[in-house]
Scaffold this motif. Structure first.
Motif, PDB file in Angstrom:
ATOM      1  N   PRO A   9       3.618   3.889  -1.191  1.00 18.77           N
ATOM      2  CA  PRO A   9       4.192   4.112  -2.513  1.00 18.77           C
ATOM      3  C   PRO A   9       5.613   3.558  -2.661  1.00 18.77           C
ATOM      4  O   PRO A   9       6.452   3.764  -1.803  1.00 18.77           O
ATOM      5  CB  PRO A   9       4.198   5.628  -2.663  1.00 18.77           C
ATOM      6  N   GLY A  10       5.815   2.838  -3.768  1.00 15.96           N
ATOM      7  CA  GLY A  10       7.167   2.451  -4.136  1.00 15.96           C
ATOM      8  C   GLY A  10       7.794   1.362  -3.310  1.00 15.96           C
ATOM      9  O   GLY A  10       8.928   0.956  -3.555  1.00 15.96           O
TER      10      GLY A  10
ATOM     11  N   ALA B 126       4.641  13.975  -4.307  1.00 17.61           N
ATOM     12  CA  ALA B 126       4.342  12.757  -5.056  1.00 17.61           C
ATOM     13  C   ALA B 126       5.385  12.697  -6.162  1.00 17.61           C
ATOM     14  O   ALA B 126       5.624  13.688  -6.855  1.00 17.61           O
ATOM     15  CB  ALA B 126       2.938  12.811  -5.640  1.00 17.61           C
ATOM     16  N   VAL B 127       6.046  11.569  -6.292  1.00 16.70           N
ATOM     17  CA  VAL B 127       7.144  11.452  -7.231  1.00 16.70           C
ATOM     18  C   VAL B 127       6.842  10.356  -8.242  1.00 16.70           C
ATOM     19  O   VAL B 127       6.433   9.266  -7.875  1.00 16.70           O
ATOM     20  CB  VAL B 127       8.459  11.120  -6.496  1.00 16.70           C
TER      21      VAL B 127
ATOM     22  N   ARG C 299      -0.589   6.035  -6.277  1.00 15.05           N
ATOM     23  CA  ARG C 299      -0.882   5.457  -4.959  1.00 15.05           C
ATOM     24  C   ARG C 299      -0.532   6.396  -3.808  1.00 15.05           C
ATOM     25  O   ARG C 299      -1.004   6.206  -2.686  1.00 15.05           O
ATOM     26  CB  ARG C 299      -0.153   4.124  -4.783  1.00 15.05           C
ATOM     27  N   THR C 300       0.316   7.390  -4.096  1.00  8.60           N
ATOM     28  CA  THR C 300       0.649   8.355  -3.042  1.00  8.60           C
ATOM     29  C   THR C 300      -0.618   9.092  -2.585  1.00  8.60           C
ATOM     30  O   THR C 300      -0.735   9.463  -1.434  1.00  8.60           O
ATOM     31  CB  THR C 300       1.698   9.363  -3.553  1.00  8.60           C
TER      32      THR C 300
ATOM     33  N   TYR D 157      10.432   9.676   1.557  1.00  4.69           N
ATOM     34  CA  TYR D 157       9.936   8.305   1.683  1.00  4.69           C
ATOM     35  C   TYR D 157      10.832   7.451   2.573  1.00  4.69           C
ATOM     36  O   TYR D 157      10.438   6.392   3.028  1.00  4.69           O
ATOM     37  CB  TYR D 157       9.863   7.626   0.307  1.00  4.69           C
TER      38      TYR D 157
ATOM     39  N   LEU E 109      16.275  12.050 -10.304  1.00  4.74           N
ATOM     40  CA  LEU E 109      15.345  13.169 -10.410  1.00  4.74           C
ATOM     41  C   LEU E 109      16.024  14.482 -10.090  1.00  4.74           C
ATOM     42  O   LEU E 109      15.433  15.544 -10.240  1.00  4.74           O
ATOM     43  CB  LEU E 109      14.170  12.967  -9.455  1.00  4.74           C
TER      44      LEU E 109
ATOM     45  N   PRO F  11       0.808  -1.235   0.000  1.00  2.00           N
ATOM     46  CA  PRO F  11       0.000   0.000   0.000  1.00  2.00           C
ATOM     47  C   PRO F  11       0.838   1.280   0.000  1.00  2.00           C
ATOM     48  O   PRO F  11       0.420   2.274  -0.582  1.00  2.00           O
ATOM     49  CB  PRO F  11      -0.819  -0.127   1.293  1.00  2.00           C
TER      50      PRO F  11
ATOM     51  N   ALA G  17      13.387  15.409  -2.958  1.00  2.00           N
ATOM     52  CA  ALA G  17      12.023  15.017  -2.577  1.00  2.00           C
ATOM     53  C   ALA G  17      11.880  13.536  -2.204  1.00  2.00           C
ATOM     54  O   ALA G  17      11.206  13.221  -1.227  1.00  2.00           O
ATOM     55  CB  ALA G  17      11.050  15.393  -3.690  1.00  2.00           C
ATOM     56  N   PRO G  18      12.514  12.599  -2.956  1.00  2.00           N
ATOM     57  CA  PRO G  18      12.325  11.186  -2.601  1.00  2.00           C
ATOM     58  C   PRO G  18      12.816  10.825  -1.196  1.00  2.00           C
ATOM     59  O   PRO G  18      12.387   9.810  -0.644  1.00  2.00           O
ATOM     60  CB  PRO G  18      13.144  10.441  -3.657  1.00  2.00           C
TER      61      PRO G  18
ATOM     62  N   VAL H 130       3.375   4.370  -8.606  1.00  2.00           N
ATOM     63  CA  VAL H 130       3.738   4.831  -7.267  1.00  2.00           C
ATOM     64  C   VAL H 130       3.134   6.208  -7.001  1.00  2.00           C
ATOM     65  O   VAL H 130       2.561   6.471  -5.939  1.00  2.00           O
ATOM     66  CB  VAL H 130       5.270   4.889  -7.117  1.00  2.00           C
TER      67      VAL H 130
END
Lengths: 164, 125
Positions: A32-33, B103-104, B92-93, A132, A124, A30, A128-129, B89
């Motif tokens: 992200p990533g 959101a990436v 789903r964020t 996560y 990127l 669920p 920002a990443p 991805v």
């Protein structure tokens, strides 16, 4: 172990790692990533039963296979960064006496996830990443425990095959 | 066959938890939302979110390799609601509603980030 047997076992483990990566893609978590990093089980088994060089070869072959099987170049970059970083951390920590397989495996999983996030940061050109990463790091604890439990279970059985 | 837990394992868990907590504190989304920044393949565009309280506005973005993404804006929240990327991805964020939330989408090289009003985010920028 004879050379032929070593190559055969490497092939089986590479195939297993590729299958685990593919299965992982079918069950996105669920968050992200997030990926379970199931292929880490194979890296661990290979390190324990075959040694560093065969394990490294398996990691690289698995990443290349993953790219061919649908990950593409971006996927290759991600899995290579994660795979190699976790491999490096694991071979380092395997020599640290006060750390058992549990700790090595958790650190490996954390390194894998950190590597993937860093790959995203690089790709990127944005920080920002990194947002996560806390969740990824937290999840590397259960993932690492699962990896250690499965790897040591399989390793015991594999030894019976490879020692013949 | 399973190894006994050693002191180093506990230290490993502690280090991972500490790193996660530190990063979470540094990157925690919060504060009032002043607008959104959309970055497509490194090119940044500001999105104003003022005066959108009732209606939902959509916007289409073409990212790397011609991947098409659809953004949705509602009130002070934005999300990527559709994407042609394989991993989904970014979709789903879900909704981003707090400053600093992102959101990436890696395959399309698209980043959607909410900007805060008062406290500028010292580390992401």
């Amino acid at each position: 172990m004879s050379k032929g047997r070593l190559v055969a076992v490497c092939g089986v483990l590479t195939a297993l790692a590729a299958v685990l990566s593919a299965v992982e893609r079918l069950f996105p978590l669920p968050m992200p990533g997030l990926k379970l990093g199931l292929a880490g089980i194979v890296t661990m088994i290979a390190l324990l039963s075959l040694g560093r060089l065969p394990a490294l070869c398996i990691v690289i072959c698995r990443c290349l296979l993953g790219a061919v099987l649908g990950g593409g170049i971006t996927g290759l970059f991600f899995s290579m960064t994660g795979g190699l970083l976790s491999f490096g951390v694991m071979i380092l920590l395997l020599h640290v006496r006060p750390i058992s397989l549990w700790g090595v495996s958790m650190a490996g999983a954390a390194a894998h996830n950190t590597g993937q996030v860093l790959a995203a940061v690089f790709l990127l050109n944005s920080t920002a990443p990194l947002g996560y990463l806390p969740v990824f790091l937290l999840l590397s604890i259960p993932t690492g425990l699962l990896t250690a439990a499965l790897a040591s279970a399989v390793n015991g059985r594999l030894r019976r095959i490879t020692k013949v | 066959m399973l190894n006994k837990i050693k002191i180093g394992d506990v230290v490993t868990v502690a280090v991972i938890l500490l790193a996660a907590a530190l990063l979470w504190l540094l990157w925690r989304p919060g504060g009032t939302v002043s607008g959104a920044v959309l970055s497509v393949m490194g090119e940044k565009t500001e999105i104003s979110l003022n005066g959108l309280s009732g209606e939902t506005v959509t916007r289409t973005v073409i990212g790397k390799d011609g991947l098409i993404l659809k953004l949705e804006m509602h009130g002070n929240a934005v999300r990527i609601c559709e994407s042609q990327c394989p991993d989904q991805v970014c979709v789903r964020t879900g909704w981003l509603s707090r400053a600093g939330a992102t959101a990436v989408c890696v395959p399309a090289e698209v980043i959607l980030e909410l900007k805060g009003g008062e406290e500028p985010d010292a580390l992401s920028g």
